[in-house]
Scaffold this motif. Structure first.
Motif, short mmCIF file in Angstrom:
data_model
loop_
_atom_site.label_atom_id
_atom_site.label_comp_id
_atom_site.label_asym_id
_atom_site.label_seq_id
_atom_site.Cartn_x
_atom_site.Cartn_y
_atom_site.Cartn_z
N PHE A 189 6.47 -18.56 5.94
CA PHE A 189 6.79 -19.57 5.15
C PHE A 189 8.49 -19.90 5.70
O PHE A 189 9.37 -19.11 5.43
N ARG A 236 4.67 -22.93 -2.81
CA ARG A 236 4.51 -22.06 -3.74
C ARG A 236 2.96 -21.73 -3.99
O ARG A 236 2.36 -20.52 -3.93
N GLN A 274 0.65 -22.38 -1.99
CA GLN A 274 -0.23 -21.86 -0.73
C GLN A 274 0.32 -20.47 -0.67
O GLN A 274 -0.60 -19.78 -0.41
N TRP A 275 1.48 -19.97 -0.93
CA TRP A 275 1.95 -18.81 -1.06
C TRP A 275 1.03 -17.85 -1.64
O TRP A 275 0.30 -16.79 -1.46
N LYS A 276 0.80 -18.32 -3.25
CA LYS A 276 -0.06 -17.69 -4.06
C LYS A 276 -1.70 -17.52 -3.39
O LYS A 276 -2.19 -16.47 -3.68
N THR A 312 -1.63 -15.18 -0.24
CA THR A 312 -1.22 -13.52 -0.70
C THR A 312 -2.48 -13.12 -1.50
O THR A 312 -2.95 -12.07 -1.31
N ALA A 342 2.20 -11.88 4.31
CA ALA A 342 3.22 -13.35 4.23
C ALA A 342 4.53 -12.92 4.12
O ALA A 342 4.81 -11.88 3.55
N TYR A 368 8.57 -14.98 3.64
CA TYR A 368 9.40 -15.95 3.37
C TYR A 368 10.71 -16.04 4.02
O TYR A 368 11.32 -15.14 3.78
#
Length: 153
Positions: free
Chosen positions: A6, A124, A126-128, A131, A137, A139
């Motif tokens: 990210f 955020r 997409q991260w959640k 993962t 992932a 950042y």
């Protein structure tokens, strides 16, 4: 199994950061698909990439052409398959990325505008989602003036 990186853009705009990442990916021997939300945005990006410095030429094409499969960098939109068989996917403007793509590719890069609260909320999410599906992932932030890894999962 790949990883999602990210990139939180706060100092340089997309059109300045993306060519750097594309150059590094091509240097690694990867073909790349750049995925955006709509055709207009990708046409804009296509023009920006063609107008770059001559010594930093990035061979690329806009999807829908007769030579899509041979393109080192192919600009696509959500819902389009990347005909160039990429090792790396770069998603911009909140374009969707699935956990299956992250796991199948060498790398997925998600670039988002750090000055846009909506873009940050999408990233955020997409991260959640990624993962939470077991994807690795990282950042990265440029807020200090250079890229630094701030988190890893």
């Amino acid at each position: 199994m790949g990883a999602a990186f990210f990139y939180h853009l706060t100092r340089a705009p997309l059109e300045a950061t993306l060519p750097i990442l594309l150059g590094k990916s091509l240097g690694a021997g990867w073909k790349v698909a750049v995925r955006g939300p709509n055709r207009d945005r990708m046409e804009w990006l296509d023009q920006k990439l063609w107008l770059g410095p001559e010594d930093a030429f990035l061979p690329h094409g806009l999807s829908g052409g007769p030579h899509d499969a041979q393109q080192p960098v192919l600009l696509t939109t959500v819902g389009q398959a990347a005909a160039n068989d990429p090792a790396c996917l770069m998603a911009i403007d909140g374009a969707e990325v699935s956990p299956e793509e992250v796991k199948a590719l060498e790398r997925v890069c998600i670039l988002f505008d750090g000055t846009d609260e909506d873009a940050m909320q999408v990233a955020r999410g997409q991260w959640k989602a990624l993962t939470g599906a077991g994807c690795s992932a990282q950042y990265w932030s440029e807020e200090s003036g250079r890229w630094e890894k701030k988190a890893e999962s």
